[in-house]
Design a protein around this motif. Structure first.
Motif, PDB file in Angstrom:
ATOM      1  N   ARG A  43       0.833  -1.210   0.000  1.00  0.00           N
ATOM      2  CA  ARG A  43       0.000   0.000   0.000  1.00  0.00           C
ATOM      3  C   ARG A  43       0.870   1.262   0.000  1.00  0.00           C
ATOM      4  NH1 ARG A  43      -5.304   0.873  -1.145  1.00  0.00           N
ATOM      5  NH2 ARG A  43      -6.015   2.743  -0.125  1.00  0.00           N
ATOM      6  N   VAL A  44       1.909   1.262   0.834  1.00  0.00           N
ATOM      7  CA  VAL A  44       2.833   2.404   0.872  1.00  0.00           C
ATOM      8  C   VAL A  44       3.551   2.521  -0.474  1.00  0.00           C
ATOM      9  CG1 VAL A  44       4.943   3.313   1.940  1.00  0.00           C
ATOM     10  CG2 VAL A  44       3.116   2.401   3.379  1.00  0.00           C
ATOM     11  N   PHE A  45       3.902   1.379  -1.069  1.00  0.00           N
ATOM     12  CA  PHE A  45       4.554   1.388  -2.380  1.00  0.00           C
ATOM     13  C   PHE A  45       3.649   2.045  -3.421  1.00  0.00           C
ATOM     14  CE2 PHE A  45       5.484  -0.664  -6.491  1.00  0.00           C
ATOM     15  CZ  PHE A  45       6.775  -0.198  -6.669  1.00  0.00           C
ATOM     16  N   ALA A  46       2.368   1.680  -3.432  1.00  0.00           N
ATOM     17  CA  ALA A  46       1.426   2.290  -4.376  1.00  0.00           C
ATOM     18  C   ALA A  46       1.329   3.798  -4.135  1.00  0.00           C
ATOM     19  CB  ALA A  46       0.051   1.643  -4.251  1.00  0.00           C
ATOM     20  N   ASP A  47       1.339   4.205  -2.872  1.00  0.00           N
ATOM     21  CA  ASP A  47       1.318   5.637  -2.551  1.00  0.00           C
ATOM     22  C   ASP A  47       2.583   6.326  -3.068  1.00  0.00           C
ATOM     23  OD1 ASP A  47      -1.108   5.245  -1.299  1.00  0.00           O
ATOM     24  OD2 ASP A  47      -0.265   5.252   0.737  1.00  0.00           O
ATOM     25  N   ILE A  48       3.724   5.669  -2.896  1.00  0.00           N
ATOM     26  CA  ILE A  48       4.998   6.241  -3.353  1.00  0.00           C
ATOM     27  C   ILE A  48       4.997   6.398  -4.870  1.00  0.00           C
ATOM     28  CG2 ILE A  48       7.452   5.681  -3.655  1.00  0.00           C
ATOM     29  CD1 ILE A  48       7.423   4.717  -0.722  1.00  0.00           C
ATOM     30  N   ILE A  49       4.487   5.402  -5.578  1.00  0.00           N
ATOM     31  CA  ILE A  49       4.420   5.502  -7.042  1.00  0.00           C
ATOM     32  C   ILE A  49       3.500   6.658  -7.435  1.00  0.00           C
ATOM     33  CG2 ILE A  49       3.686   4.328  -9.162  1.00  0.00           C
ATOM     34  CD1 ILE A  49       6.360   3.334  -7.956  1.00  0.00           C
ATOM     35  N   THR A  50       2.390   6.815  -6.732  1.00  0.00           N
ATOM     36  CA  THR A  50       1.474   7.921  -7.009  1.00  0.00           C
ATOM     37  C   THR A  50       2.159   9.259  -6.787  1.00  0.00           C
ATOM     38  OG1 THR A  50      -0.414   6.564  -6.372  1.00  0.00           O
ATOM     39  CG2 THR A  50      -0.749   8.941  -6.396  1.00  0.00           C
ATOM     40  N   ILE A  51       2.847   9.405  -5.671  1.00  0.00           N
ATOM     41  CA  ILE A  51       3.559  10.655  -5.379  1.00  0.00           C
ATOM     42  C   ILE A  51       4.660  10.891  -6.395  1.00  0.00           C
ATOM     43  CG2 ILE A  51       5.076  11.793  -3.707  1.00  0.00           C
ATOM     44  CD1 ILE A  51       3.409  10.323  -1.506  1.00  0.00           C
ATOM     45  N   SER A  52       5.349   9.816  -6.787  1.00  0.00           N
ATOM     46  CA  SER A  52       6.419   9.936  -7.776  1.00  0.00           C
ATOM     47  C   SER A  52       5.894  10.445  -9.112  1.00  0.00           C
ATOM     48  CB  SER A  52       7.120   8.590  -7.985  1.00  0.00           C
ATOM     49  OG  SER A  52       7.786   8.198  -6.820  1.00  0.00           O
ATOM     50  N   GLN A  53       4.642  10.132  -9.425  1.00  0.00           N
ATOM     51  CA  GLN A  53       4.017  10.609 -10.656  1.00  0.00           C
ATOM     52  C   GLN A  53       3.783  12.114 -10.610  1.00  0.00           C
ATOM     53  OE1 GLN A  53       2.677   8.814 -13.507  1.00  0.00           O
ATOM     54  NE2 GLN A  53       4.267   7.485 -12.738  1.00  0.00           N
ATOM     55  N   MET A  54       3.536  12.636  -9.415  1.00  0.00           N
ATOM     56  CA  MET A  54       3.174  14.047  -9.282  1.00  0.00           C
ATOM     57  C   MET A  54       4.378  14.957  -9.087  1.00  0.00           C
ATOM     58  SD  MET A  54      -0.292  13.815  -6.994  1.00  0.00           S
ATOM     59  CE  MET A  54       0.505  13.111  -5.578  1.00  0.00           C
ATOM     60  N   THR A  55       5.551  14.380  -8.849  1.00  0.00           N
ATOM     61  CA  THR A  55       6.732  15.195  -8.621  1.00  0.00           C
ATOM     62  C   THR A  55       7.596  15.218  -9.874  1.00  0.00           C
ATOM     63  OG1 THR A  55       7.831  13.281  -7.631  1.00  0.00           O
ATOM     64  CG2 THR A  55       6.787  14.835  -6.128  1.00  0.00           C
ATOM     65  N   PRO A  56       8.330  16.302 -10.089  1.00  0.00           N
ATOM     66  CA  PRO A  56       9.180  16.387 -11.281  1.00  0.00           C
ATOM     67  C   PRO A  56      10.295  15.345 -11.220  1.00  0.00           C
ATOM     68  CG  PRO A  56       9.019  18.527 -10.169  1.00  0.00           C
ATOM     69  CD  PRO A  56       8.370  17.519  -9.283  1.00  0.00           C
ATOM     70  N   GLY A  57      10.676  14.842 -12.371  1.00  0.00           N
ATOM     71  CA  GLY A  57      11.792  13.915 -12.466  1.00  0.00           C
ATOM     72  C   GLY A  57      11.358  12.517 -12.846  1.00  0.00           C
ATOM     73  N   PRO A  58      12.347  11.682 -13.132  1.00  0.00           N
ATOM     74  CA  PRO A  58      12.055  10.300 -13.538  1.00  0.00           C
ATOM     75  C   PRO A  58      11.408   9.500 -12.406  1.00  0.00           C
ATOM     76  CG  PRO A  58      14.329  10.896 -14.056  1.00  0.00           C
ATOM     77  CD  PRO A  58      13.771  11.992 -13.209  1.00  0.00           C
ATOM     78  N   LEU A  59      10.472   8.653 -12.768  1.00  0.00           N
ATOM     79  CA  LEU A  59       9.721   7.875 -11.794  1.00  0.00           C
ATOM     80  C   LEU A  59      10.632   6.994 -10.931  1.00  0.00           C
ATOM     81  CD1 LEU A  59       6.342   6.409 -11.996  1.00  0.00           C
ATOM     82  CD2 LEU A  59       8.130   4.797 -11.522  1.00  0.00           C
ATOM     83  N   ALA A  60      11.569   6.292 -11.524  1.00  0.00           N
ATOM     84  CA  ALA A  60      12.437   5.385 -10.760  1.00  0.00           C
ATOM     85  C   ALA A  60      13.268   6.163  -9.742  1.00  0.00           C
ATOM     86  CB  ALA A  60      13.339   4.574 -11.684  1.00  0.00           C
ATOM     87  N   VAL A  61      13.748   7.330 -10.127  1.00  0.00           N
ATOM     88  CA  VAL A  61      14.557   8.146  -9.219  1.00  0.00           C
ATOM     89  C   VAL A  61      13.690   8.683  -8.081  1.00  0.00           C
ATOM     90  CG1 VAL A  61      15.997  10.220  -9.022  1.00  0.00           C
ATOM     91  CG2 VAL A  61      16.214   8.731 -11.023  1.00  0.00           C
ATOM     92  N   ASN A  62      12.516   9.200  -8.425  1.00  0.00           N
ATOM     93  CA  ASN A  62      11.607   9.698  -7.387  1.00  0.00           C
ATOM     94  C   ASN A  62      11.215   8.581  -6.426  1.00  0.00           C
ATOM     95  OD1 ASN A  62      11.696  12.195  -8.601  1.00  0.00           O
ATOM     96  ND2 ASN A  62       9.715  12.014  -9.583  1.00  0.00           N
ATOM     97  N   ALA A  63      10.881   7.420  -6.980  1.00  0.00           N
ATOM     98  CA  ALA A  63      10.496   6.283  -6.133  1.00  0.00           C
ATOM     99  C   ALA A  63      11.644   5.865  -5.232  1.00  0.00           C
ATOM    100  CB  ALA A  63      10.039   5.109  -6.993  1.00  0.00           C
ATOM    101  N   SER A  64      12.863   5.842  -5.762  1.00  0.00           N
ATOM    102  CA  SER A  64      14.009   5.451  -4.927  1.00  0.00           C
ATOM    103  C   SER A  64      14.207   6.442  -3.786  1.00  0.00           C
ATOM    104  CB  SER A  64      15.285   5.320  -5.766  1.00  0.00           C
ATOM    105  OG  SER A  64      15.693   6.555  -6.296  1.00  0.00           O
ATOM    106  N   THR A  65      14.014   7.718  -4.071  1.00  0.00           N
ATOM    107  CA  THR A  65      14.162   8.740  -3.027  1.00  0.00           C
ATOM    108  C   THR A  65      13.116   8.532  -1.927  1.00  0.00           C
ATOM    109  OG1 THR A  65      14.986  10.296  -4.681  1.00  0.00           O
ATOM    110  CG2 THR A  65      14.235  11.219  -2.590  1.00  0.00           C
ATOM    111  N   PHE A  66      11.867   8.340  -2.310  1.00  0.00           N
ATOM    112  CA  PHE A  66      10.796   8.154  -1.327  1.00  0.00           C
ATOM    113  C   PHE A  66      10.966   6.859  -0.533  1.00  0.00           C
ATOM    114  CE2 PHE A  66       8.404  11.080  -4.244  1.00  0.00           C
ATOM    115  CZ  PHE A  66       8.328  12.134  -3.352  1.00  0.00           C
ATOM    116  N   VAL A  67      11.359   5.783  -1.211  1.00  0.00           N
ATOM    117  CA  VAL A  67      11.596   4.522  -0.499  1.00  0.00           C
ATOM    118  C   VAL A  67      12.764   4.690   0.467  1.00  0.00           C
ATOM    119  CG1 VAL A  67      12.348   2.122  -0.738  1.00  0.00           C
ATOM    120  CG2 VAL A  67      10.589   3.025  -2.250  1.00  0.00           C
TER     121      VAL A  67
END
Length: 183
Positions: A43-67
């Motif tokens: 569930r947290v992972f799905a939230d992180i992917i959602t947030i990563s979509q809304m923030t500037p930058g590549p999805l994998a990089v944003n997701a790695s930062t949030f994780v």
């Protein structure tokens, strides 16, 4: 291996495999971070992917930062981000050099087609994973049930985007506001 070293190794591996775009690497991130390491829940992972979509930058990089933040705070965010980006930069430079030298080759053209198909399959897998984790809620006993509010917001967002051509940023903002009001 320490927590930061594990983050670095895990996201270095993610970065090695993230050529082709962020969506194609979502299943790998989920397997490594949620299922194998257990640093965050699905569930947290799905939230992180959602947030990563809304923030500037590549999805994998944003997701790695949030994780990384979830797993080990600011040091974790920096470590996971560096791990994800270092390998990608190196591989991208090598691929660019190869493609420039061999752009007229029929072998290069034959390699690109299957890579596109595999990338599309991975993107579809990521979409299915995120959709299911968003629309299906788990009770404390482990039983699954449809989250009707999430399903309604999903349908309304899809309708707004496809039929009425509303800007995706506006849809995201409206859905976030609806989530605040409803919850």
């Amino acid at each position: 291996m320490s927590g930061l070293a594990e983050l670095l190794a895990s996201f270095f591996k993610v970065g090695l495999c993230s050529i082709g775009g962020g969506y194609s690497v979502i299943p790998m991130i989920q397997q490594e971070i949620v299922e194998r390491r257990g640093w965050i829940t699905a569930r947290v992972f799905a939230d992180i992917i959602t947030i990563s979509q809304m923030t500037p930058g590549p999805l994998a990089v944003n997701a790695s930062t949030f994780v990384g933040v979830q797993a080990a705070g600011i040091a974790g965010a920096l470590t996971a981000t560096v791990g994800c980006t270092v390998s990608g930069v190196f591989i991208s430079a090598l691929l660019y050099s190869f493609l420039i030298k061999n752009r007229a080759s029929s072998l290069t053209s034959e390699l690109i087609g299957p890579l596109k198909a595999a990338s599309a399959g991975l993107i579809l897998s990521a979409a299915a994973t995120i959709t299911l984790s968003t629309l299906v809620a788990r009770t404390p006993s482990g039983a699954a049930s449809i989250d009707r509010t999430a399903l309604l917001l999903f349908a309304a967002s899809l309708l707004a985007a496809r039929r009425y051509k509303i800007n995706p940023v506006m849809i995201i903002a409206a859905a976030g506001l609806a989530g605040l009001i409803i919850n």
